[in-house]
Design a protein around this motif. Structure first.
Motif, mmCIF file in Angstrom:
data_model
loop_
_atom_site.group_PDB
_atom_site.id
_atom_site.type_symbol
_atom_site.label_atom_id
_atom_site.label_comp_id
_atom_site.label_asym_id
_atom_site.label_seq_id
_atom_site.Cartn_x
_atom_site.Cartn_y
_atom_site.Cartn_z
ATOM 1 N N ILE A 106 1.077 -5.926 13.443
ATOM 2 C CA ILE A 106 0.808 -5.006 14.544
ATOM 3 C C ILE A 106 -0.594 -5.239 15.105
ATOM 4 O O ILE A 106 -1.418 -5.923 14.489
ATOM 5 N N ASP A 107 -0.863 -4.647 16.273
ATOM 6 C CA ASP A 107 -2.172 -4.806 16.894
ATOM 7 C C ASP A 107 -3.143 -3.753 16.368
ATOM 8 O O ASP A 107 -2.808 -2.922 15.517
ATOM 9 N N TRP A 108 -4.363 -3.769 16.896
ATOM 10 C CA TRP A 108 -5.419 -2.894 16.385
ATOM 11 C C TRP A 108 -5.111 -1.419 16.615
ATOM 12 O O TRP A 108 -5.500 -0.565 15.802
ATOM 13 N N GLN A 109 -4.383 -1.103 17.702
ATOM 14 C CA GLN A 109 -4.054 0.298 17.960
ATOM 15 C C GLN A 109 -3.072 0.834 16.919
ATOM 16 O O GLN A 109 -3.234 1.942 16.400
ATOM 17 N N GLY A 110 -2.046 0.029 16.603
ATOM 18 C CA GLY A 110 -1.110 0.424 15.564
ATOM 19 C C GLY A 110 -1.791 0.513 14.205
ATOM 20 O O GLY A 110 -1.503 1.425 13.416
ATOM 21 N N ALA A 111 -2.696 -0.432 13.940
ATOM 22 C CA ALA A 111 -3.426 -0.420 12.666
ATOM 23 C C ALA A 111 -4.235 0.861 12.521
ATOM 24 O O ALA A 111 -4.274 1.477 11.452
ATOM 25 N N GLN A 112 -4.874 1.271 13.606
ATOM 26 C CA GLN A 112 -5.687 2.491 13.581
ATOM 27 C C GLN A 112 -4.818 3.720 13.334
ATOM 28 O O GLN A 112 -5.190 4.615 12.571
ATOM 29 N N GLN A 113 -3.629 3.763 13.951
ATOM 30 C CA GLN A 113 -2.733 4.894 13.741
ATOM 31 C C GLN A 113 -2.295 4.981 12.278
ATOM 32 O O GLN A 113 -2.237 6.070 11.698
ATOM 33 N N ILE A 114 -1.980 3.832 11.687
ATOM 34 C CA ILE A 114 -1.557 3.836 10.285
ATOM 35 C C ILE A 114 -2.706 4.248 9.378
ATOM 36 O O ILE A 114 -2.526 5.018 8.417
ATOM 37 N N ARG A 115 -3.912 3.761 9.671
ATOM 38 C CA ARG A 115 -5.080 4.134 8.866
ATOM 39 C C ARG A 115 -5.326 5.633 8.909
ATOM 40 O O ARG A 115 -5.831 6.220 7.952
ATOM 41 N N ASN A 116 -4.976 6.268 10.019
ATOM 42 C CA ASN A 116 -5.191 7.707 10.183
ATOM 43 C C ASN A 116 -3.980 8.542 9.759
ATOM 44 O O ASN A 116 -3.995 9.766 9.898
ATOM 45 N N SER A 117 -2.931 7.894 9.252
ATOM 46 C CA SER A 117 -1.711 8.599 8.857
ATOM 47 C C SER A 117 -1.850 9.145 7.431
ATOM 48 O O SER A 117 -2.843 8.895 6.735
ATOM 49 N N VAL A 118 -0.807 9.846 6.982
ATOM 50 C CA VAL A 118 -0.822 10.401 5.625
ATOM 51 C C VAL A 118 -0.778 9.312 4.563
ATOM 52 O O VAL A 118 -1.074 9.564 3.391
ATOM 53 N N LEU A 119 -0.402 8.092 4.940
ATOM 54 C CA LEU A 119 -0.357 6.972 4.003
ATOM 55 C C LEU A 119 -1.583 6.076 4.129
ATOM 56 O O LEU A 119 -1.634 4.992 3.543
ATOM 57 N N GLY A 120 -2.576 6.536 4.888
ATOM 58 C CA GLY A 120 -3.758 5.720 5.145
ATOM 59 C C GLY A 120 -4.508 5.289 3.901
ATOM 60 O O GLY A 120 -5.125 4.219 3.869
ATOM 61 N N LEU A 121 -4.464 6.115 2.854
ATOM 62 C CA LEU A 121 -5.159 5.794 1.608
ATOM 63 C C LEU A 121 -4.640 4.510 0.979
ATOM 64 O O LEU A 121 -5.356 3.826 0.250
#
Length: 217
Positions: A106-121
């Protein structure tokens, strides 16, 4: 859900400009470890001939897709050329609870969304850089997949993608494919031992503490 696996899986994000070698490196990682798998995305575009729901994509209409977004059931999503694309959370969560790592292209925007999700840890993000812009263009031309206009568009987009390099946990310069592959394996091996990935550690330390209390030293 009770975790019976000795470790949690990782959400491994690979990003790069087109032509930097990301897809080849992802295939090599999966050849190295057969438990690695790509996240299957959801989309609102219609299936193409030969595509199956749940294999290439999860196919949904826009109403169902938007309902999943509203319910927080998507790790990341985007609107691209008139259709929605996203990463459903449920199959990813199931995989990492079973100790299986999941790859995301995925691109940087998708990466940022995942990092900020409940599974980001449990996210590991890696950006792949080319050794030079000249080499990046050479690789795109050598693939023989795109006409000159498409290559020009990919090159224009590459600068925006490269500009977000500092939002990733690791950044590798893919000057030598074998060397970069070795670096990726080292990173993945080490990150699997991250404290957050070992759910049994807390109970183990508790047992050690109990031994002290009971005088078993």
């Amino acid at each position: 859900m009770e975790l019976t696996n000795p470790r949690r899986g990782l959400l491994v994000i690979l990003s790069s400009p087109s032509g930097a070698g990301k897809s080849t490196l992802a295939r090599r990682l999966m050849d190295w470890d057969a438990t690695l798998s790509f996240s299957v995305s959801a989309t609102t575009r219609p299936p193409r001939p030969g595509e199956e729901h749940g294999r290439e994509y999860y196919f949904h209409d826009k109403t169902a897709f938007q309902a999943m977004v509203a319910d927080g059931a998507m790790l990341e999503h985007a609107h691209v050329f008139g259709n929605f694309y996203g990463s459903p959370m449920a199959p990813v969560e199931k995989a990492i609870e079973a100790g299986r790592d999941v790859l995301f292209d995925i691109d940087w925007q998708g990466a940022q969304q995942i990092r900020n999700s409940v599974l980001g840890l449990h996210t590991l993000s890696i950006f792949i850089l080319p050794p030079s812009i000249t080499e990046l263009r050479r690789r795109l031309e050598a693939r023989g997949q795109d006409d000159e206009e498409t290559i020009a568009k990919r090159m224009q987009k590459s600068w925006d993608e490269i500009s977000h390099w500092d939002g990733y946990d690791y950044v590798l310069v893919n000057d030598d494919l074998d060397a970069t592959e070795a670096q990726l394996k080292t990173i993945l091996t080490a990150e699997r031992l991250r404290r957050a990935q070992q759910p049994g550690l807390k109970d183990h330390v508790r047992r050690l503490h109990q031994e002290f209390i009971e005088g078993q030293i």
